[in-house]
Enzyme design. Structure first.
Site, short mmCIF file in Angstrom:
data_model
loop_
_atom_site.label_atom_id
_atom_site.label_comp_id
_atom_site.label_asym_id
_atom_site.label_seq_id
_atom_site.Cartn_x
_atom_site.Cartn_y
_atom_site.Cartn_z
NE ARG A 1 64.61 102.22 -31.81
CZ ARG A 1 64.20 103.48 -31.59
NH1 ARG A 1 63.31 103.74 -30.67
NH2 ARG A 1 64.69 104.46 -32.31
CE1 TYR B 1 69.24 83.00 -14.94
CE2 TYR B 1 69.21 85.34 -15.50
CZ TYR B 1 69.46 84.03 -15.84
OH TYR B 1 69.90 83.76 -17.11
CG ASP C 1 62.62 86.38 -13.00
OD1 ASP C 1 61.85 85.58 -13.56
OD2 ASP C 1 63.82 86.51 -13.31
CE LYS D 1 65.66 80.61 -19.24
NZ LYS D 1 65.86 81.34 -18.02
C1 LIG Z 1 66.79 82.34 -17.72
C2 LIG Z 1 66.30 83.29 -16.71
C3 LIG Z 1 66.34 84.67 -16.93
C4 LIG Z 1 67.03 85.27 -18.12
O1 LIG Z 1 66.49 84.91 -19.33
P1 LIG Z 1 67.36 85.01 -20.69
O2 LIG Z 1 66.34 84.99 -21.75
O3 LIG Z 1 68.28 83.84 -20.67
O4 LIG Z 1 68.11 86.30 -20.62
C5 LIG Z 1 65.80 85.50 -15.98
N1 LIG Z 1 65.25 85.00 -14.86
C6 LIG Z 1 65.19 83.68 -14.61
C7 LIG Z 1 64.55 83.21 -13.37
C8 LIG Z 1 65.72 82.78 -15.52
O5 LIG Z 1 65.69 81.48 -15.26
#
Ligand SMILES: *Cc1c(COP(=O)(O)O)cnc(C)c1O
Length: 383
Positions: free
Chosen positions: A51, A104, A176, A201
């Site tokens: 971990r 988000y 973010d 992403k």
């Molecule tokens: C998709 C997304 C997230 C979350 O990501 P996951 O891997 O789906 O939990 C957070 N912030 C933004 C801007 C996103 O587009």
């Protein structure tokens, strides 16, 4: 070294792995200690428990450190868990959190449905507030959280102005940065304390794994690492491997995402039934000037606002697309299209128009345009 080169060379050590170009997938919970001194902690060893990390996780962490300009990066099992980790690294009961209104949606739910119950007060602010955020900072404000561009509506925030106000008041900041990635915007260089990425992403890039990263420097990283351990975050090594594999081609993929997104955005802007194209990289679009000032490139995700159409017309378009599939997440090689759901509290986005969010993938631009053109025709738009 330029980013493209860093991404190819960092986080790999073929000599340590039988000459293999890529760091192998270490499946490990237990790690065997070589001596009593090692288990007592008087002899330092690099890995102590699955971990807490393996050579596989270290490879991705090292590569992300190089890209982010960070002292350290922690990995989590999704972008959503990276968001909560960054917030929990700075807020506690009785403290106040300033959260951008264009955030988000799951981040908003975290604040409203979990943090509120833990005694953290969230106040949403206008994404275009800039330096005026200073007036919202209270004695108990612990963090200002940004997301730029904002989800769905793509407002670009004045990050340097917000960071300056936060630093003056001794308040932590997080962003973010999923859309731009550190390739196109480096939060830590701008003085942001915690850089958050849904690596799901563009880093993973192939719609086949979930992963989050939070990068920081100095004492922020120490705190981040501690909170990560306390919560018990861990990512399976196969997903880390997929992220490493995706990362190697991220600059090349992103170039094509941006080129195609810009061409499609320009084309859309010229159509009579298109009211707005919310893509900061598009000249004349909202936020373009700030994007030009602070970013070196763009993601391939944007929203388009069309004249109103009925639900049946929209279904005729979306149910029959050849390339643009309907599905959440984005940043993969394949194009996606979804109707927007906009949840705001302090800056409502009022429109009777039809909002669609497009993820421009790696298909040929002409094929993507044909698919959209035929879809618009099915929805009854005059094209
Ligand atoms: C998709 C997304 C997230 C979350 O990501 P996951 O891997 O789906 O939990 C957070 N912030 C933004 C801007 C996103 O587009």
């Amino acid at each position: 070294m330029k980013d493209e080169t860093k991404i190819v060379v960092t986080g790999r050590d073929p000599k340590a792995h039988a000459g293999a170009v890529n760091t192998p997938v270490y499946h490990a919970s237990t790690i065997i200690y070589p001596s009593l001194a090692a288990i007592r902690g008087t002899e330092k060893i690099p890995y102590t428990y699955g971990r807490r990390g393996t050579p596989t996780t270290a490879a991705l962490q090292n590569a992300m450190n190089a890209l982010e300009g960070a002292d350290g990066t922690m990995l989590t099992a999704s972008g959503a868990s990276a968001v909560s980790l960054a917030i929990l690294s700075a807020v506690e009961a009785g403290r106040h959190l300033l959260m951008v209104d264009s955030v988000y949606q799951p981040t908003r739910k975290l604040c409203d449905q979990l943090l509120a119950g833990l005694g953290v007060e969230t106040e949403y602010y206008d994404p275009l507030i800039g330096g005026d955020i200073a007036a919202l900072i209270r004695d108990n404000t612990a963090m200002i959280f940004m997301e730029s561009p904002g989800s769905q509506t793509f407002e670009i925030q004045d990050v340097p102005a917000i960071v300056a106000a936060a630093q003056k008041a001794g308040v932590k900041t997080a962003i973010d940065n999923t859309w731009a990635t550190p390739l196109h915007f480096r939060p830590l260089d701008h003085g942001v304390d915690f850089s958050v990425l849904a690596a799901t992403k563009y880093v993973v890039g192939h719609a086949d794994a979930l992963l989050g990263t939070v990068a920081a420097k100095g004492e922020n990283f120490t705190k981040l690492q501690s909170v990560h351990g306390l919560i018990g975050h861990s990512v399976g090594p196969d997903d880390v491997f997929l992220a490493l594999r995706g990362l190697r081609t991220m600059p090349t993929r992103m170039k094509q995402h941006q080129t195609a997104a810009l061409q499609i955005a320009e084309w859309l802007q010229g159509l009579s039934f298109v009211r707005k194209v919310l893509y900061p990289a598009l000249p004349g679009a909202p936020g373009h000037a700030l994007w030009q000032r602070d970013f070196s490139g763009a993601g391939g995700l944007f929203t388009v606002e069309l004249d109103p159409c009925s639900e049946a017309q929209l279904a005729a378009m979306l149910d029959n697309m050849r390339l643009f599939a309907m599905g959440y997440s984005w940043g993969g090689f394949e194009s996606l299209i979804v109707p927007c759901k906009i949840a705001r509290t302090v800056t409502p986005y009022e429109t009777d128009g039809q909002m669609l969010r497009l993820n421009i993938g790696l298909e040929h631009i002409d094929d993507l345009k044909d698919d959209l053109r035929d879809g618009f025709a099915r929805a009854g738009y005059k094209i």
